[in-house]
Design a protein around this motif. Structure first.
Motif, PDB file in Angstrom:
ATOM      1  N   PRO A   1       0.597  -1.150   0.003  1.00 39.95           N
ATOM      2  CA  PRO A   1      -0.125  -0.294   0.150  1.00 39.95           C
ATOM      3  C   PRO A   1       0.318   1.627   0.256  1.00 39.95           C
TER       4      PRO A   1
ATOM      5  N   LEU B   1      -2.522   4.441   2.325  1.00 38.23           N
ATOM      6  CA  LEU B   1      -3.676   4.042   2.471  1.00 38.23           C
ATOM      7  C   LEU B   1      -3.150   2.600   3.647  1.00 38.23           C
TER       8      LEU B   1
ATOM      9  N   SER C   1      -3.615  -1.537   4.447  1.00 39.97           N
ATOM     10  CA  SER C   1      -4.057  -3.152   4.096  1.00 39.97           C
ATOM     11  C   SER C   1      -5.193  -3.547   3.540  1.00 39.97           C
TER      12      SER C   1
ATOM     13  N   TRP D   1      -6.219  -0.662   0.320  1.00 34.47           N
ATOM     14  CA  TRP D   1      -5.593  -1.928  -0.895  1.00 34.47           C
ATOM     15  C   TRP D   1      -6.246  -3.441  -1.791  1.00 34.47           C
TER      16      TRP D   1
ATOM     17  N   ARG E   1      -3.877  -0.260 -11.133  1.00 40.83           N
ATOM     18  CA  ARG E   1      -3.554  -1.798 -10.277  1.00 40.83           C
ATOM     19  C   ARG E   1      -3.302  -2.815 -11.118  1.00 40.83           C
TER      20      ARG E   1
END
Length: 206
Positions: A76, A158, A160, A163, A203
Motif C-alpha cells: 500500500p 493507504l 491494507s 489496498w 493496479r
C-alpha cells in the motif's frame, strides 16, 4: 372501472413508483478519517460538493503520478499533495472560539463494514476548524467511490484493507479526485477546490 382501465391505472402507478425510486439519490458510505477530520465536518463537505468546480486553489498531487501502474504485489502506497490553503494565515474571528478536533485513528474498511452491521455510538467531537482534504478513488460509471478518506493531513497512507479493495478492480482504470476546503467550526468558509481533471492510475492484475 372496467378491467382495461384498472390495468392501465395499475401500470401507471407502478411506473410512477419506479420513477420515484430511480430519482432518489444514492447514499454513499462515510469515508475513512485521518488527522483531525470528523464526521460532522464531512457532512459540511457533502453540503458543498455540488458547487461548480473551482481549481484556483486545488491541491497539487505529488503521488500517484498520472497513469501510474502499481504492480500486483505492490505494498500500500502513501499518497502526498501540497495545498495552497494549508499555508494561509487567517485571523481568529473576534468573539469566537475555534476548536481543532483532536486527531483520531483512521478507520479501516473492515472497521467501517463492522460499524455498518453493528452501529456503535461516537462521542461528540468539538467543531472542526482548519483545512480538510476529501480524497475519492472511483471507477468510471460508479455512483459511489471505491475508497475514500477525509483528512486534515497532506498525505494518505493507504491501509491494507483499502489496498485489497482496490485490488478487486485490478487492471481497470481508477481515478483520484481531491476536494479541499477550509472550515471554521464545521462550516466551509473557503472552497471547495477540486482538481480540474482527476488523476488516473491502475493496479496491475495477477
Amino acid at each position: 372501472m372496467n378491467v382495461r382501465h384498472l390495468s392501465t391505472a395499475f401500470v401507471a402507478a407502478i411506473a410512477l413508483a419506479t420513477s420515484a425510486c430511480e430519482s432518489e439519490p444514492v447514499e454513499c458510505p462515510e469515508p475513512l478519517y485521518g488527522g483531525g477530520a470528523t464526521d460532522e465536518a464531512w457532512h459540511a463537505m457533502v453540503d458543498v460538493k455540488t458547487r461548480p468546480i473551482d481549481s484556483s486553489r486545488a491541491v497539487t498531487l505529488l503521488s500517484p503520478a498520472e497513469g501510474e501502474v502499481y504492480p500486483a504485489d505492490a505494498t500500500p502506497p502513501t499518497w502526498e499533495w501540497t495545498s495552497p490553503i494549508a499555508s494561509l494565515e487567517r485571523p481568529r474571528a473576534r468573539g469566537a472560539l475555534a476548536f481543532q478536533a483532536a486527531p483520531r485513528p483512521s478507520r479501516s474498511f473492515t472497521a467501517w463494514l463492522g460499524e455498518l452491521l453493528v452501529p456503535t455510538a461516537h462521542a461528540h467531537l468539538p467543531p472542526y476548524t482548519g483545512d480538510l482534504y476529501w480524497v475519492e478513488i472511483s471507477t468510471p460509471g460508479a455512483e459511489c467511490p471505491v475508497a475514500q478518506v477525509l483528512t486534515s493531513e497532506l498525505s494518505w497512507q493507504l491501509d491494507s484493507n483499502t489496498w485489497d479493495e482496490l485490488g478487486k478492480h485490478a487492471g481497470k482504470e481508477l481515478t483520484v479526485q481531491v476536494m479541499s476546503a477550509y472550515l471554521v467550526q464545521n462550516r466551509v468558509t473557503e472552497g471547495p477546490y477540486r482538481l480540474d481533471t482527476p488523476r488516473k492510475f491502475r493496479r496491475g492484475a495477477q
